[in-house]
Each structure stands twice: as structure tokens, then as C-alpha cells.
Design an enzyme around this catalytic site. Structure first.
Site, mmCIF file in Angstrom:
data_model
loop_
_atom_site.group_PDB
_atom_site.id
_atom_site.type_symbol
_atom_site.label_atom_id
_atom_site.label_comp_id
_atom_site.label_asym_id
_atom_site.label_seq_id
_atom_site.Cartn_x
_atom_site.Cartn_y
_atom_site.Cartn_z
ATOM 1 N N ASP A 117 -2.938 -17.857 0.495
ATOM 2 C CA ASP A 117 -3.966 -18.458 -0.377
ATOM 3 C C ASP A 117 -4.618 -19.659 0.325
ATOM 4 O O ASP A 117 -5.837 -19.843 0.260
ATOM 5 C CB ASP A 117 -3.391 -18.845 -1.750
ATOM 6 C CG ASP A 117 -2.160 -19.739 -1.666
ATOM 7 O OD1 ASP A 117 -1.542 -19.830 -0.585
ATOM 8 O OD2 ASP A 117 -1.814 -20.356 -2.697
ATOM 9 N N ASP A 170 -6.324 -7.088 4.031
ATOM 10 C CA ASP A 170 -7.478 -6.429 3.409
ATOM 11 C C ASP A 170 -8.413 -7.490 2.834
ATOM 12 O O ASP A 170 -9.622 -7.479 3.070
ATOM 13 C CB ASP A 170 -6.980 -5.483 2.304
ATOM 14 C CG ASP A 170 -8.112 -4.738 1.624
ATOM 15 O OD1 ASP A 170 -9.056 -4.329 2.332
ATOM 16 O OD2 ASP A 170 -8.055 -4.571 0.389
ATOM 17 N N ASP A 229 -12.085 -9.160 4.522
ATOM 18 C CA ASP A 229 -13.368 -9.113 3.815
ATOM 19 C C ASP A 229 -13.980 -10.508 3.755
ATOM 20 O O ASP A 229 -15.180 -10.690 3.960
ATOM 21 C CB ASP A 229 -13.189 -8.594 2.377
ATOM 22 C CG ASP A 229 -13.543 -7.113 2.257
ATOM 23 O OD1 ASP A 229 -13.448 -6.392 3.265
ATOM 24 O OD2 ASP A 229 -13.917 -6.690 1.144
ATOM 25 N N TYR A 235 0.826 -1.213 0.000
ATOM 26 C CA TYR A 235 0.000 0.000 0.000
ATOM 27 C C TYR A 235 0.862 1.266 0.000
ATOM 28 O O TYR A 235 0.414 2.316 -0.436
ATOM 29 C CB TYR A 235 -0.893 0.038 1.244
ATOM 30 C CG TYR A 235 -2.247 -0.617 1.073
ATOM 31 C CD1 TYR A 235 -2.340 -1.950 0.704
ATOM 32 C CD2 TYR A 235 -3.413 0.095 1.300
ATOM 33 C CE1 TYR A 235 -3.580 -2.550 0.560
ATOM 34 C CE2 TYR A 235 -4.648 -0.498 1.172
ATOM 35 C CZ TYR A 235 -4.735 -1.815 0.800
ATOM 36 O OH TYR A 235 -5.959 -2.407 0.671
ATOM 37 N N LYS A 246 3.181 -15.238 1.874
ATOM 38 C CA LYS A 246 3.481 -16.104 0.739
ATOM 39 C C LYS A 246 4.995 -16.305 0.722
ATOM 40 O O LYS A 246 5.694 -15.875 -0.208
ATOM 41 C CB LYS A 246 2.990 -15.456 -0.567
ATOM 42 C CG LYS A 246 1.478 -15.471 -0.737
ATOM 43 C CD LYS A 246 0.949 -16.815 -1.227
ATOM 44 C CE LYS A 246 1.296 -17.064 -2.681
ATOM 45 N NZ LYS A 246 0.795 -18.385 -3.147
HETATM 46 C C1 IPM Z 1 -10.435 -1.335 4.085
HETATM 47 C C2 IPM Z 1 -10.697 -0.690 2.756
HETATM 48 C C3 IPM Z 1 -9.572 0.287 2.485
HETATM 49 C C4 IPM Z 1 -8.312 -0.533 2.291
HETATM 50 C C5 IPM Z 1 -9.805 1.242 1.307
HETATM 51 C C6 IPM Z 1 -11.105 1.995 1.444
HETATM 52 C C7 IPM Z 1 -8.647 2.181 1.137
HETATM 53 O O1 IPM Z 1 -10.863 -1.647 1.771
HETATM 54 O O2 IPM Z 1 -10.314 -0.610 5.091
HETATM 55 O O3 IPM Z 1 -10.364 -2.559 4.120
HETATM 56 O O4 IPM Z 1 -8.045 -1.055 1.199
HETATM 57 O O5 IPM Z 1 -7.567 -0.645 3.271
HETATM 58 MG MG MG Z 2 -10.926 -3.630 2.505
#
Ligand code: IPM
Ligand code: MG
Length: 371
Positions: free
Chosen positions: A225, A249, A253, A142, A193
Site C-alpha cells: 500500500d 497486477d 497498472d 490467482y 504486506k
Molecule cells: C493483466 C490482466 C490480467 C491479470 C487479466 C486479463 C487476467 O489484468 O495481465 O494484468 O489480472 O493478470
Molecule cells: Mg492487470
């Protein structure tokens, strides 16, 4: 009671609506004499871009730094799709994370019993699920240099991002994971990884070294993975997962969706504690700004409220009140009160504000009983 100062940055989309319910709870707690919290409000994300030309101002960052913690709603929306990369709403979030050095992002994935059918996975796979993902938040691909889109001599364009980690970056987030595991089931899974990336090899070696100091905690390593696969196959094998910024990230999710209720999940982003005991901290729901339902009273305020509960626990030294909010949230769900995102047959569908009210009523009832 000592005054505590919170910066509220509601942001975009449903951010202001869900933060409205958090403000109601702060008002209630102050009125009850349970807290002495003063709030300051500032814009962030697209809202800040529209007003100030930047997704977060230096003034806001300074207030954040001086506050006991920051509560954030959400940022982003299609409205700002055309805006330059470094001025987009997301850039404001990345900047506040980076400037406050919020390197440890805690993302719990908890399945509430009342919501077990909301998961797309079979109930027997997710029942009682309680995973904590610790995501490194201020390093890796990032932020690594070089980065950019470059024109090559042969006329091609080349997009470049760089994955970089140093020992100290790995150790500080690793410590957070080990220490939190001690208060949970005592198990850490470290994901990278190492089979294809040097940064992953370093991550694995440094986590192994650090583990010498945390022998009471069980450490295992897993390729990221494989972790994505195991999260679907047998998610309850995990206690704490520690991983880098990008894998974190993605895996967070995925983990959040195991619960089927993104609208319920809080998060904390923490910095290091300084010599005066101050620690920069930002709390935000895992969900995004959901522009499609913004302004309609449909958003679930629970993730923002539970993020505030995390703030009470980690930044404001009010762990008992945090417990109280969390227990009340469970009770409200058990009573069949639902916003649209978690609605189920036989339940009562309510608006954003009605959900906030239901929670406060439940808290009042419980306080009366306890008195
Ligand atoms: C998160 C989001 C952020 C990230 C974005 C909005 C920059 O997806 O907080 O997970 O990628 O970190
Ligand atoms: Mg995210």
C-alpha cells in the site's frame, strides 16, 4: 541464419490490428535478411472460445511450448461477460501463463520524453522515469486452493481465494529481479504486506535470505500500500520493484499510468531456462483489448511492437535489432507522429497502419545511414 519460430496469438478486440503491424515488421526484417523468423498463428481468448469452445486449445499450448516465443495481442471483451469463469477469455491467458510456467512478468514503465505531457503527473515528477516491475505470475491468490463460491449451512454464500507462496516460488522470481537490477541501477524494492499476511512475512524473509547472493544489489522492503502511494509521490525513487501476482497486477497498472501512455508499454512473461537453453516466453502489450475502438484503425501498435522488441532481446538473441526498433520508435514520436491515444497539439494524428509504416520507414532510413 538459424530459423526461429514464433507463435502469434492476436486474440480479441484491437489485438489483431496491433499484431498486424508486428507482422509487417517481421516481414520487413526477414526481407532485409536481418532475421529468419517463421510465424504460426492461432486464436486465443474470446476468439478461440467462439471457434473452439475454449479460450485456448491444448494444441495452441503445445505449439507455444515448442516455439522460441509467443507474441500475444490482447484478450477479452464485453461479448463474453456471461461466459463461465473458467471459459472466459482471461482464463485462456491465465492457462497459457500457468501451463508454460511463465512465473516472471516484466512490466517496464518508461516515460518517453516526447510524451511527457501525456502523464497526469507533473513533468518534473516523471521526467526520465524508468521503472521495471517484476510481477510473480503463476502463483499467489490467482491460483491458490481452496477457491470457489460455497454455500454455508446458515444459508450464506462464501467466496474463497487463497494466497499461497513457497520459498522456491519467491526465490525464482526474486532472482530475476536481482539479475535485472544488476543491468540497471542496481536497486530492488520488494513489496508485500508482511504486517498483516503470513505469505508476506515469508516473502520478506526469503527475499532477505536470497539477497545474501546479490550483495552488490541494494534491497529494500516496502508494504504494497505504501508502494502504491510512493509511486505517485516520488516514482523515480524506484528501479526494480518485485512483488506477488495480485499486488503486481495493481501496481503495474498504476505505474503504467504514470507514463500517461498505456498504448506504448510492452511486457514479457518468462519461464525458467531448461538444460537445452530453451526458455518459454510470452510477450504482450500491457494494454487490453479495447473493444470500444476495435476495428477502427485507432489503436496504437507501439506497445505490441515494443513487446516484439523485447522478444528480440530476451528470446531471439537479436538485441541490436531490438535497440534499432526502440530508437526508431522514439524518433517517430519525436517527429510528432501520434495515434489518437497520445495525440497532442501540433502533432500529426495517424491510424494504426500509418504508425506501423512510419516506424518501418524510420528503420529503413536509419539502416541506410548506418550502411
Ligand atoms: C493483466 C490482466 C490480467 C491479470 C487479466 C486479463 C487476467 O489484468 O495481465 O494484468 O489480472 O493478470
Ligand atoms: Mg492487470
Amino acid at each position: 541464419m538459424k530459423q526461429q519460430n514464433i507463435l502469434i496469438t492476436a486474440g480479441d478486440g484491437i489485438g489483431p490490428e496491433v499484431m498486424g503491424e508486428v507482422k509487417k515488421i517481421i516481414f520487413f526484417l526477414n526481407a532485409e535478411g536481418m532475421t529468419n523468423i517463421t510465424t504460426t498463428e492461432r486464436l486465443i481468448g474470446g476468439a478461440s472460445y467462439d471457434a473452439h469452445g475454449v479460450p485456448v486449445t491444448d494444441e495452441t499450448i503445445e505449439i507455444a511450448r515448442k516455439s522460441d516465443c509467443v507474441l500475444l495481442g490482447a484478450v477479452g471483451g464485453t461479448k463474453w461477460d456471461g461466459v463461465d469463469y473458467n471459459l472466459r477469455p482471461e482464463a485462456g491467458l491465465l492457462k497459457i501463463r500457468k501451463d508454460l510456467e511463465l512465473f516472471a512478468n516484466l512490466r517496464p514503465a518508461i516515460v518517453f520524453d516526447a510524451l511527457i505531457d501525456a502523464s497526469t503527473l507533473k513533468p518534473e515528477i516523471v521526467k526520465g522515469l524508468d521503472i521495471l516491475i517484476v510481477r510473480e505470475l503463476t502463483g499467489g491468490v490467482y491460483f491458490g486452493e481452496p477457491r470457489g463460491i460455497f454455500n454455508l449451512p446458515n444459508g450464506e454464500r462464501q467466496g474463497v481465494n487463497t494466497q499461497v507462496y513457497t520459498t522456491s516460488e519467491i526465490h525464482r522470481v526474486g532472482r530475476v529481479a536481482f539479475e535485472l537490477a544488476r543491468k540497471r541501477q542496481g536497486r530492488v524494492t520488494s513489496c508485500e504486506k508482511a504486517n498483516v499476511m503470513e505469505s508476506g512475512k515469508l516473502w520478506r524473509e526469503e527475499m532477505t535470505k536470497l539477497h545474501e547472493e546479490y550483495k552488490d544489489v541494494q534491497l529494500s522492503h516496502m508494504y504494497a500500500d505504501n508502494c502504491a502511494m510512493q509511486l505517485l509521490k516520488n516514482p523515480r525513487q524506484f528501479d526494480v520493484i518485485v512483488t506477488d501476482n495480485l499486488f503486481g497486477d495493481i501496481l503495474s497498472d498504476e505505474a503504467s499510468m504514470l507514463t500517461g501512455s498505456l498504448g506504448m508499454l510492452p511486457s514479457a512473461s518468462l519461464g525458467a531456462r531448461d538444460e537445452n537453453g530453451h526458455q518459454n516466453a510470452l510477450y504482450e502489450p500491457v494494454h487490453g483489448s479495447a473493444p470500444d475502438i476495435a476495428g477502427q484503425g485507432k489503436a496504437n501498435p507501439m506497445a505490441a511492437i515494443l513487446s516484439f522488441a523485447m522478444a528480440l532481446r530476451f528470446s531471439l538473441d537479436h538485441g541490436t535489432i531490438a535497440d534499432h526498433i526502440e530508437a526508431s520508435a522514439r524518433a517517430v514520436l519525436n517527429n510528432g507522429i501520434r495515434t489518437g491515444d497520445i495525440m497532442a497539439a501540433g502533432c500529426k494524428q495517424v491510424s494504426t497502419t500509418e504508425m506501423g509504416d512510419a516506424l518501418i520507414n524510420e528503420m529503413k532510413t536509419r539502416l541506410k545511414k548506418a550502411a
